[in-house]
Design an enzyme around this catalytic site. Structure first.
Site, PDB file in Angstrom:
ATOM      1  N   LYS A  13       3.609 -71.947  -5.220  1.00 25.07           N
ATOM      2  CA  LYS A  13       4.808 -71.796  -4.387  1.00 25.07           C
ATOM      3  C   LYS A  13       5.662 -73.067  -4.446  1.00 25.07           C
ATOM      4  O   LYS A  13       6.867 -73.007  -4.655  1.00 25.07           O
ATOM      5  CB  LYS A  13       4.424 -71.491  -2.924  1.00 25.07           C
ATOM      6  N   ARG A  88       2.991 -67.051   7.935  1.00 21.19           N
ATOM      7  CA  ARG A  88       1.634 -66.905   7.425  1.00 21.19           C
ATOM      8  C   ARG A  88       0.812 -65.942   8.276  1.00 21.19           C
ATOM      9  O   ARG A  88      -0.348 -65.696   7.966  1.00 21.19           O
ATOM     10  CB  ARG A  88       0.958 -68.271   7.474  1.00 21.19           C
ATOM     11  N   ARG A 123      -5.443 -80.334  -8.771  1.00 20.01           N
ATOM     12  CA  ARG A 123      -4.150 -80.853  -8.303  1.00 20.01           C
ATOM     13  C   ARG A 123      -4.276 -82.325  -7.899  1.00 20.01           C
ATOM     14  O   ARG A 123      -5.226 -82.737  -7.256  1.00 20.01           O
ATOM     15  CB  ARG A 123      -3.662 -80.042  -7.109  1.00 20.01           C
ATOM     16  N   ARG A 156      -5.470 -83.997  -2.166  1.00 19.74           N
ATOM     17  CA  ARG A 156      -5.339 -83.619  -0.759  1.00 19.74           C
ATOM     18  C   ARG A 156      -6.716 -83.404  -0.153  1.00 19.74           C
ATOM     19  O   ARG A 156      -7.624 -82.905  -0.812  1.00 19.74           O
ATOM     20  CB  ARG A 156      -4.515 -82.311  -0.652  1.00 19.74           C
ATOM     21  N   ARG A 167      -9.674 -71.442   2.768  1.00 19.32           N
ATOM     22  CA  ARG A 167      -8.227 -71.169   2.767  1.00 19.32           C
ATOM     23  C   ARG A 167      -7.953 -69.802   2.141  1.00 19.32           C
ATOM     24  O   ARG A 167      -7.075 -69.063   2.598  1.00 19.32           O
ATOM     25  CB  ARG A 167      -7.485 -72.263   1.986  1.00 19.32           C
TER      26      ARG A 167
END
Ligand code: AP5
Length: 227
Positions: A13, A88, A123, A156, A167
């Site tokens: 996203k 969400r 990431r 992160r 998640r």
């Protein structure tokens, strides 16, 4: 132009948001980024948010709606905005309707759970700017170093494998129902209904961007959406 980008954690996203915000000259409103900024404050609320995020749970609708309502009143949102990671929950989507914040286009980026895990575990981020890399797919010129500033990249805290799995579960249970909500609404006669497009996000970021733009073109031809 008001856009919602819908998709699982790590679906891309944020990566695709950059192309859309440039094309339409609108700001990206990432509730994740807004919350990470609040987390830096050592307040009771900051600590509660941090705890929820680091375990992969959602932050309360009340806090999110407070942040979003304030943000969209800012002057740079006058011509529209792109919501990244919001809404969400159905309660968040309902709140938008109640506040008469109508959306032009909902874009779903569809990526499998296995691919999501591969993307999130690789990431790396440059925290001050939010620039994002991937160790295999979009590596920085030097490992773990930001291309622009030469500063250290980090992972992160919610990008560990256990948290990613939670998640994903949270996404399937609480956010996924929004796909049906918006898709059905888009097919109704309601003049406030948004357009809805679903794109395959499993290819490269460039392939996904191209799929995104052709889907938007197609939808604007069909529905008369303002592109
Ligand atoms: P948030 O920050 O919104 O995280 P997320 O939705 O889990 O999404 P990500 O930012 O992890 O991923 P992305 O889809 O932007 O992917 P990216 O482009 O970086 O939210 C974090 C937390 O905040 C939540 O868990 C929750 O606690 C809280 N929160 C936020 N909003 C909330 C709300 N509305 N209500 C309640 N709580 C809320 O890409 C991922 C990686 O893949 C990168 O390394 C990238 O380089 C790479 N990549 C991207 N595209 C491709 C591609 N096509 N091929 C290969 N690699 C790719």
């Amino acid at each position: 132009m008001r856009i919602i980008l819908l998709g699982g954690p790590g679906a891309g996203k944020g990566t695709q948001a950059k192309h859309l915000t440039e094309k339409f000259n609108i700001p990206q409103i990432s509730t994740g980024d807004m919350l990470r900024a609040v987390c830096k404050e050592s307040t009771e609320q900051g600590l509660a948010i941090k705890q929820a995020m680091n375990s992969g749970e959602l932050v309360s609708d009340e806090i999110i709606l407070q942040l979003v309502k304030r943000r969209i009143k800012e002057s740079d949102c006058a011509n529209g905005f792109l919501f990244d990671g919001f809404p969400r929950t159905l309660a968040q989507a309902d709140a938008l309707v109640k506040e008469e914040v109508f959306i032009d286009m909902v874009i779903e980026i569809d990526v499998s759970d296995d691919e999501i895990i591969r993307r999130i575990s690789g990431r790396r981020v440059h925290q001050p700017s939010g620039r994002t890399y991937h160790v295999d797919f979009y590596p920085p010129k030097q490992p773990d170093v930001d291309d622009v500033t030469g500063e250290q990249l980090t992972q992160r805290l919610d990008d560990t494998e256990a948290t990613i799995r939670n998640r994903l579960e949270v996404y399937h249970n609480q956010t996924s129902p929004l796909r049906q909500f918006y898709e059905q609404w888009s097919k109704s006669d309601d003049s406030n209904a948004p357009g809805y497009v679903k794109i395959d996000g499993s290819g490269s970021a460039a392939d996904t961007r191209d799929a995104l733009f052709s889907a938007l073109e197609g939808d604007s031809n069909n529905s008369g959406a303002k592109l």
